[in-house]
Design a protein around this motif. Structure first.
Motif, PDB file in Angstrom:
ATOM      1  N   GLY A 174       8.664   7.365  -0.133  1.00 60.45           N
ATOM      2  CA  GLY A 174       8.212   6.650  -1.796  1.00 60.45           C
ATOM      3  C   GLY A 174       7.472   5.992  -1.710  1.00 60.45           C
ATOM      4  O   GLY A 174       7.068   5.290  -0.969  1.00 60.45           O
ATOM      5  N   ASP A 175       7.679   6.054  -3.209  1.00 63.85           N
ATOM      6  CA  ASP A 175       6.063   5.692  -3.997  1.00 63.85           C
ATOM      7  C   ASP A 175       7.422   4.127  -4.080  1.00 63.85           C
ATOM      8  O   ASP A 175       7.357   4.009  -5.526  1.00 63.85           O
ATOM      9  N   GLN A 176       7.543   3.174  -3.969  1.00 60.85           N
ATOM     10  CA  GLN A 176       8.138   1.885  -4.158  1.00 60.85           C
ATOM     11  C   GLN A 176       7.066   0.732  -4.289  1.00 60.85           C
ATOM     12  O   GLN A 176       7.856  -0.114  -4.456  1.00 60.85           O
ATOM     13  N   ARG A 177       5.711   0.818  -4.699  1.00 58.79           N
ATOM     14  CA  ARG A 177       4.662  -0.586  -5.141  1.00 58.79           C
ATOM     15  C   ARG A 177       5.068  -1.253  -6.394  1.00 58.79           C
ATOM     16  O   ARG A 177       5.067  -2.366  -5.660  1.00 58.79           O
ATOM     17  N   LYS A 178       5.548  -0.480  -7.032  1.00 59.57           N
ATOM     18  CA  LYS A 178       5.894  -1.462  -8.293  1.00 59.57           C
ATOM     19  C   LYS A 178       7.202  -2.423  -8.153  1.00 59.57           C
ATOM     20  O   LYS A 178       7.120  -3.941  -8.520  1.00 59.57           O
ATOM     21  N   ASN A 179       8.233  -1.197  -7.239  1.00 62.12           N
ATOM     22  CA  ASN A 179       9.532  -2.131  -7.270  1.00 62.12           C
ATOM     23  C   ASN A 179       9.308  -3.203  -5.971  1.00 62.12           C
ATOM     24  O   ASN A 179      10.159  -4.007  -6.450  1.00 62.12           O
ATOM     25  N   THR A 186       3.946   0.565   2.345  1.00 62.35           N
ATOM     26  CA  THR A 186       4.177  -0.513   3.996  1.00 62.35           C
ATOM     27  C   THR A 186       3.571  -1.865   3.449  1.00 62.35           C
ATOM     28  O   THR A 186       2.809  -1.849   1.744  1.00 62.35           O
ATOM     29  N   VAL A 187       4.373  -2.624   3.550  1.00 56.68           N
ATOM     30  CA  VAL A 187       4.177  -4.181   3.385  1.00 56.68           C
ATOM     31  C   VAL A 187       3.830  -4.911   4.154  1.00 56.68           C
ATOM     32  O   VAL A 187       4.029  -5.106   5.297  1.00 56.68           O
ATOM     33  N   GLN A 188       2.456  -5.628   3.752  1.00 57.61           N
ATOM     34  CA  GLN A 188       2.197  -6.735   4.854  1.00 57.61           C
ATOM     35  C   GLN A 188       2.069  -8.021   4.462  1.00 57.61           C
ATOM     36  O   GLN A 188       1.461  -8.068   3.426  1.00 57.61           O
ATOM     37  N   GLY A 189       1.260  -9.231   5.020  1.00 56.23           N
ATOM     38  CA  GLY A 189       1.215  -9.655   4.798  1.00 56.23           C
ATOM     39  C   GLY A 189       1.493 -11.170   4.729  1.00 56.23           C
ATOM     40  O   GLY A 189       1.817 -11.858   4.597  1.00 56.23           O
ATOM     41  N   LEU A 190       3.233 -10.866   5.025  1.00 50.55           N
ATOM     42  CA  LEU A 190       4.806 -11.582   4.714  1.00 50.55           C
ATOM     43  C   LEU A 190       4.295 -12.958   5.869  1.00 50.55           C
ATOM     44  O   LEU A 190       3.814 -12.937   6.494  1.00 50.55           O
ATOM     45  N   ARG A 205       0.704  -1.144   0.084  1.00 50.45           N
ATOM     46  CA  ARG A 205       0.452  -0.109   0.181  1.00 50.45           C
ATOM     47  C   ARG A 205       0.897   0.822  -0.231  1.00 50.45           C
ATOM     48  O   ARG A 205       1.492   1.475   0.367  1.00 50.45           O
ATOM     49  N   ILE A 206       0.354   2.026  -0.420  1.00 45.21           N
ATOM     50  CA  ILE A 206       1.027   3.658  -0.247  1.00 45.21           C
ATOM     51  C   ILE A 206       0.360   4.580   0.595  1.00 45.21           C
ATOM     52  O   ILE A 206      -0.794   4.375   0.552  1.00 45.21           O
ATOM     53  N   GLN A 207       0.763   5.166   1.211  1.00 44.07           N
ATOM     54  CA  GLN A 207       0.408   6.371   2.243  1.00 44.07           C
ATOM     55  C   GLN A 207       1.155   7.653   1.791  1.00 44.07           C
ATOM     56  O   GLN A 207       1.887   7.985   2.086  1.00 44.07           O
TER      57      GLN A 207
END
Length: 116
Positions: free
Chosen positions: A90-95, A49-53, A37-39
């Motif tokens: 930063g916006d790192q969603r695709k990366n 943010t990365v969750q659910g790993l 997600r992005i905030q």
């Protein structure tokens, strides 16, 4: 009691709770989805943010690799509801999604990207 009343009672559908899955404690781990997600912070600043790993993975090692790969700062936050969440500047969603798939942490169909 008339017989038509009992037929109506049977035909009434049970109440559907659309958020029941979100209220489950292990819903992210059980389904196997990784949410990226992005905030929006202040101004043009954004936070990914990365969750659910899965819990078997070392969050600190994944974070270290993400920071080195994308030249950004980040941290691991312990959330009471969501568990451990990786935050990146930063916006790192695709990366992040491509990194998780290439590293074998998650499958492509299990990574969900949210945001605008």
């Amino acid at each position: 009691m008339p017989s038509f009343m009992s037929e109506l009672d049977i035909q009434i559908p049970s109440a559907f709770d659309p958020f029941a899955e979100a209220n489950d404690k292990d819903s992210a781990g059980a389904k196997g989805y990784v949410h990226v997600r992005i905030q929006q912070r202040n101004g043009r600043k954004r936070l990914t943010t990365v969750q659910g790993l899965k819990k078997e993975f070392s969050y600190s090692k994944i974070l270290k690799d993400l920071k080195k790969e994308f030249c950004c700062n980040g941290t691991v936050v312990q959330d009471p509801e969501l568990g451990q969440v990786i935050q990146l500047q930063g916006d790192q969603r695709k990366n992040v999604s491509t990194f998780l798939v290439q590293a074998g942490v998650a499958k492509k169909e299990h990574v969900k990207i949210h945001g605008f």
